[in-house]
Design an enzyme around this catalytic site. Structure first.
Site, PDB file in Angstrom:
ATOM      1  N   ARG A   3       0.834  -1.200   0.000  1.00 12.03           N
ATOM      2  CA  ARG A   3       0.000   0.000   0.000  1.00 12.03           C
ATOM      3  C   ARG A   3       0.868   1.248   0.000  1.00 12.03           C
ATOM      4  O   ARG A   3       2.041   1.216   0.356  1.00 12.03           O
ATOM      5  CB  ARG A   3      -0.936   0.010   1.217  1.00 12.03           C
ATOM      6  CG  ARG A   3      -0.236  -0.065   2.542  1.00 12.03           C
ATOM      7  CD  ARG A   3      -1.212  -0.197   3.695  1.00 12.03           C
ATOM      8  NE  ARG A   3      -2.111   0.949   3.757  1.00 12.03           N
ATOM      9  CZ  ARG A   3      -3.080   1.092   4.655  1.00 12.03           C
ATOM     10  NH1 ARG A   3      -3.272   0.138   5.555  1.00 12.03           N
ATOM     11  NH2 ARG A   3      -3.840   2.164   4.678  1.00 12.03           N
ATOM     12  N   GLY A   4       0.282   2.374  -0.425  1.00  9.29           N
ATOM     13  CA  GLY A   4       0.955   3.656  -0.373  1.00  9.29           C
ATOM     14  C   GLY A   4       2.250   3.693  -1.165  1.00  9.29           C
ATOM     15  O   GLY A   4       2.345   3.179  -2.285  1.00  9.29           O
ATOM     16  N   TYR A  52       9.383   9.282  15.879  1.00  7.48           N
ATOM     17  CA  TYR A  52       9.458   9.109  14.424  1.00  7.48           C
ATOM     18  C   TYR A  52      10.683   9.813  13.839  1.00  7.48           C
ATOM     19  O   TYR A  52      11.424   9.246  13.032  1.00  7.48           O
ATOM     20  CB  TYR A  52       8.179   9.661  13.792  1.00  7.48           C
ATOM     21  CG  TYR A  52       8.048   9.435  12.304  1.00  7.48           C
ATOM     22  CD1 TYR A  52       7.552   8.233  11.800  1.00  7.48           C
ATOM     23  CD2 TYR A  52       8.396  10.430  11.392  1.00  7.48           C
ATOM     24  CE1 TYR A  52       7.422   8.026  10.434  1.00  7.48           C
ATOM     25  CE2 TYR A  52       8.267  10.234  10.022  1.00  7.48           C
ATOM     26  CZ  TYR A  52       7.781   9.035   9.557  1.00  7.48           C
ATOM     27  OH  TYR A  52       7.650   8.831   8.207  1.00  7.48           O
TER      28      TYR A  52
END
Length: 240
Positions: free
Chosen positions: A12-13, A147
């Protein structure tokens, strides 16, 4: 015989775009995913790319998964470490679990996948590892100490590992995407997204296939003199 690639988070993506671009370049691709079985089945039916389920944060799962891919498709020549998660929050609100989950997946996954595949690449005197970093690993981002730290770590990991593989024909590079038009970015509130786009000199979000093109080059024969580098694909938002 076609090269064999593993793209983590490849169904995905950005990961899906990378998987498709490598396939179009003649590479045999295995795409990994962590949990969405229905999405993975749909992906395989639509693309013909086989999907394998494991958590890149699990060291043994990476060793076992890569061994299975090698047994079914052939020796692994290319690894694209794309799998990543977010657990955003300010330091005051961030728990240790939020920190550890992001570090184990986003940065630890790079180590786990390299540990499973790098020795074989060196033995065969050819290999390509591409680690997907982030503009937020370069510039930092409010509410993303986990992150940003993990993605920044990817850039250091890339530079160090590239020195171990260079003389054996194994290149290790990173790509740092800016804000790309994916489901993750689509979830950002419209007013916030408008402010983000206003800071991008080219005046738009990036497209997943624009990241994929960079990956294909770095994984090609033509990319053999590029190693230890981070390619920023961010529309000029951050020049690093």
């Amino acid at each position: 015989m076609a090269r064999v690639a593993i793209v983590t988070g490849g169904t995905r993506g950005i990961g899906e775009a990378i998987s498709l671009a490598l396939k179009d370049a003649g590479v045999t691709v295995a795409a990994t995913y962590a949990g969405n079985d229905e999405r993975a089945r749909e992906f395989t039916e639509r693309t013909g790319i086989k999907a394998y389920k494991w958590d890149v944060a699990d060291h043994q799962a990476c060793l076992d998964g890569c061994a299975k891919v090698a047994e079914e498709l052939g020796p692994i020549d290319i690894v694209v470490n794309n799998a990543g998660i977010t657990r955003d929050g300010t330091m005051l609100k961030m728990t240790y679990e939020m920190w550890k989950e992001v570090m184990d997946t986003n940065l630890g996954g790079c180590f786990n996948m390299a540990k499973a595949t790098f020795p074989g690449m060196r033995e065969r005197k050819w290999g390509r590892i591409v680690n997907i970093g982030s503009i937020n690993g370069q510039a930092g981002q409010y509410g993303q100490v986990n992150y940003a730290a993990a993605k920044s770590g990817i850039h250091g990991f890339t530079k160090a590992l590239s020195q171990e593989g260079a003389r054996a024909g194994v290149t290790v590079n990173a790509i740092a995407p800016g804000y790309i038009d994916t489901d993750m970015v689509a979830a950002v509130p419209a007013d916030v997204l408008e402010k983000i786009v206003a800071k991008i000199p080219v005046g738009r979000l990036g497209q997943a296939h624009e990241i994929a093109r960079g990956v294909v080059f770095l994984c090609s024969e033509d990319g053999g003199f590029v190693t230890g580098s981070t390619l920023s694909i961010n529309g000029g938002q951050h020049m690093y």
